[in-house]
Design an enzyme around this catalytic site. Structure first.
Site, PDB file in Angstrom:
ATOM      1  N   GLN A  17      56.617 -67.368 -32.693  1.00  0.00           N
ATOM      2  CA  GLN A  17      55.756 -66.663 -33.679  1.00  0.00           C
ATOM      3  C   GLN A  17      54.269 -66.853 -33.439  1.00  0.00           C
ATOM      4  OE1 GLN A  17      55.500 -67.487 -38.378  1.00  0.00           O
ATOM      5  NE2 GLN A  17      54.882 -69.199 -37.557  1.00  0.00           N
ATOM      6  N   LEU A  64      57.231 -76.393 -17.419  1.00  0.00           N
ATOM      7  CA  LEU A  64      56.034 -77.320 -17.853  1.00  0.00           C
ATOM      8  C   LEU A  64      56.347 -78.669 -17.242  1.00  0.00           C
ATOM      9  CD1 LEU A  64      54.620 -75.783 -21.195  1.00  0.00           C
ATOM     10  CD2 LEU A  64      53.982 -75.356 -18.745  1.00  0.00           C
ATOM     11  N   ALA A  86      54.030 -74.420 -26.450  1.00  0.00           N
ATOM     12  CA  ALA A  86      55.431 -74.612 -26.134  1.00  0.00           C
ATOM     13  C   ALA A  86      55.942 -75.996 -26.384  1.00  0.00           C
ATOM     14  CB  ALA A  86      55.513 -74.481 -24.577  1.00  0.00           C
ATOM     15  N   SER A  89      60.596 -77.704 -31.221  1.00  0.00           N
ATOM     16  CA  SER A  89      59.745 -77.614 -32.403  1.00  0.00           C
ATOM     17  C   SER A  89      60.489 -77.947 -33.738  1.00  0.00           C
ATOM     18  CB  SER A  89      58.800 -76.361 -32.682  1.00  0.00           C
ATOM     19  OG  SER A  89      59.733 -75.136 -32.614  1.00  0.00           O
ATOM     20  N   SER A 130      51.008 -81.267 -35.056  1.00  0.00           N
ATOM     21  CA  SER A 130      51.756 -81.002 -36.090  1.00  0.00           C
ATOM     22  C   SER A 130      51.573 -82.043 -37.374  1.00  0.00           C
ATOM     23  CB  SER A 130      53.273 -81.027 -35.623  1.00  0.00           C
ATOM     24  OG  SER A 130      54.111 -81.002 -36.869  1.00  0.00           O
ATOM     25  N   GLU A 132      53.750 -83.142 -39.011  1.00  0.00           N
ATOM     26  CA  GLU A 132      54.759 -83.985 -39.069  1.00  0.00           C
ATOM     27  C   GLU A 132      54.391 -85.293 -38.565  1.00  0.00           C
ATOM     28  OE1 GLU A 132      58.067 -83.735 -40.249  1.00  0.00           O
ATOM     29  OE2 GLU A 132      57.686 -81.876 -41.130  1.00  0.00           O
ATOM     30  N   TYR A 154      60.738 -85.784 -33.043  1.00  0.00           N
ATOM     31  CA  TYR A 154      59.835 -84.587 -33.017  1.00  0.00           C
ATOM     32  C   TYR A 154      58.461 -84.881 -33.270  1.00  0.00           C
ATOM     33  CZ  TYR A 154      56.962 -80.461 -34.135  1.00  0.00           C
ATOM     34  OH  TYR A 154      56.048 -79.455 -34.262  1.00  0.00           O
ATOM     35  N   HIS A 184      53.462 -72.884 -41.461  1.00  0.00           N
ATOM     36  CA  HIS A 184      52.793 -71.464 -41.462  1.00  0.00           C
ATOM     37  C   HIS A 184      54.046 -70.521 -41.016  1.00  0.00           C
ATOM     38  CE1 HIS A 184      51.814 -73.144 -37.395  1.00  0.00           C
ATOM     39  NE2 HIS A 184      51.701 -71.993 -36.952  1.00  0.00           N
TER      40      HIS A 184
END
Length: 329
Positions: A17, A64, A86, A89, A130, A132, A154, A184
Site C-alpha cells: 500500500q 534484502l 519491506a 508486517s 511501527s 506496535e 513483530y 493507516h
C-alpha cells in the site's frame, strides 16, 4: 543547456500500500523510482497498476538478506534516497512465525544501513517503524521518547530495527530516519488487515442473509489515518536539514467496534451480523494507543486533520467501486 539533476529513490516493499502511494508521490515530484521486490511476479505490480504507474516504476528483484545484492544495486543506480518499507508486517502472523519475522525485519535493515555506510554514505534512508513497538504504554499520547514495551514478535523486530537506525545515525553520521507510523488505511490495503477485512467482507456480503463477520478483540482502541497523506511525511523526513525520528499519526484513537458499527450502518447491515470468535484473539494485545503528531507538523510542515470517519467514508466508496468493477469483469 543546463543539466537537470533527477533524484533517484529506492523503495523496498514497493508492492505494498505505502510503496504504491509513495511511488506515485515521488514520480509526481520528478524522481526516478526503483521499486525493490522479492519477486517480479505480476501480483506484485497490482497496486502500482491500480494507481496507473506500473509502467513508470523500474522494478527490480533483490534479496534484502543478501548484502552483496544491495551493494550491487547501490553501485548500479546510485540512489539519493532509500525508503525501506519491506517487512513481515502482520502482527498475527508474527506469533506463528516469530523466527522468520524477527530475522527478516532486523537483518534486512542492518544490511541496508551497512551497504550505505560502505558504498554511498550520503544516501538518505527512511525506515518504516511501527507504533506496535510501544505496546504496553502507561502514558498517552505516545511520543518518540515514550519507553517501548513491545507485545509481539513483530513489535520486537521493529523496535530492534528502530534502534539499529538510531545507532548508525549516531555512530556513523548517516542521514537515517525512523518514521513511526500508526495504523493507516486505503483501498490498497492488503486483505489481512482489520479495516480492510471489515470493509471487504461487509461490502461483498451485505445482502447475504447467512453471512456473519467473525472478529477477535474489538473493544481495543487504535489511532487510524489515511495512507496517501502518511507517505507525504516519509518524503518530508528526508528533505529536512537534520535526520530525526517522528511519530506520524492522527492524534486520537477509536475502538475497532465503532469502526464495524459505522461500516454496518453505512451499508445497512444489522449489528447481529457481528460475531466475536476466540480463534481471532491474540495472546497479548494493546488496549489503547494514540500518538502525538505535533513535532511532525511543527518541524516537517506535515499537514493532517482528517477524522477517521471521514477516511472510512472514502474507503467505503472505494470498496463499493472495486466490488462493482470485479463483478462486471
Amino acid at each position: 543547456m543546463e543539466e537537470i539533476n533527477v533524484k533517484t529513490a529506492f523503495i523496498t516493499g514497493v508492492s505494498g500500500q505505502d510503496g504504491a502511494y509513495l511511488s506515485k508521490l515521488l514520480l509526481m515530484k520528478g524522481y526516478r523510482v526503483i521499486g525493490i521486490t522479492r519477486s517480479r511476479h505480476e501480483e506484485n505490480l497490482e497496486n502500482l497498476k491500480k494507481l496507473g504507474i506500473d509502467n513508470e516504476v523500474i522494478i527490480q528483484e533483490c534479496d534484502l538478506l543478501d548484502i552483496s545484492s544491495i551493494i550491487s544495486f547501490i553501485n548500479t543506480y546510485k540512489p539519493d534516497e532509500m525508503y525501506n518499507l519491506a517487512a513481515q508486517s502482520s502482527v498475527g502472523l508474527s506469533f506463528k512465525q516469530p523466527i522468520g519475522t524477527i530475522n527478516f525485519n532486523i537483518i534486512s535493515v542492518l544490511n541496508l544501513l551497512e551497504a550505505i555506510r560502505i558504498i554511498k554514505p550520503d544516501v538518505r534512508l527512511y525506515q518504516a517503524s511501527s507504533s506496535e513497538m510501544y505496546g504496553k504504554v502507561s502514558n498517552l499520547p505516545v511520543t518518540i521518547n515514550t519507553p517501548m514495551h513491545p507485545l509481539s514478535p513483530y513489535a520486537i523486530s521493529k523496535a530492534s530495527a528502530h534502534w539499529i537506525v538510531v545507532n548508525y545515525r549516531e555512530s556513523y553520521g548517516l542521514f537515517a530516519c525512523n518514521g513511526v507510523l500508526f495504523n493507516h488505511e486505503s483501498f490498497l490495503r492488503s486483505n489481512g488487515f482489520f479495516v480492510k477485512k471489515v470493509l471487504q467482507e461487509t461490502v461483498r456480503n451485505k445482502d447475504n442473509s447467512e453471512w456473519v463477520l467473525r472478529v477477535g478483540s474489538i473493544d481495543i482502541k487504535r489511532d487510524f489515518g489515511f495512507s496517501p497523506n502518511y507517505v507525504e511525511a516519509m518524503w518530508l523526513m528526508l528533505q529536512a536539514d537534520n535526520a530525526d525520528d517522528f511519530i506520524i499519526c492522527s492524534g486520537k484513537s477509536i475502538t475497532l467496534r465503532s469502526i464495524i458499527e459505522y461500516v454496518f450502518e453505512k451499508l445497512g447491515v444489522s449489528k447481529d451480523k457481528l460475531v466475536i470468535d476466540s480463534d481471532f484473539m491474540r495472546p497479548t494485545d494493546i488496549e489503547d494507543i494514540y500518538g502525538d503528531n505535533s513535532p511532525a507538523k511543527r518541524i516537517l510542515g506535515w499537514q493532517y486533520d482528517l477524522d477517521f470517519y471521514q477516511v472510512l467514508d472514502i474507503l467505503i466508496e472505494d470498496e463499493l467501486t472495486l466490488f462493482t468493477q470485479n463483478k462486471s469483469c
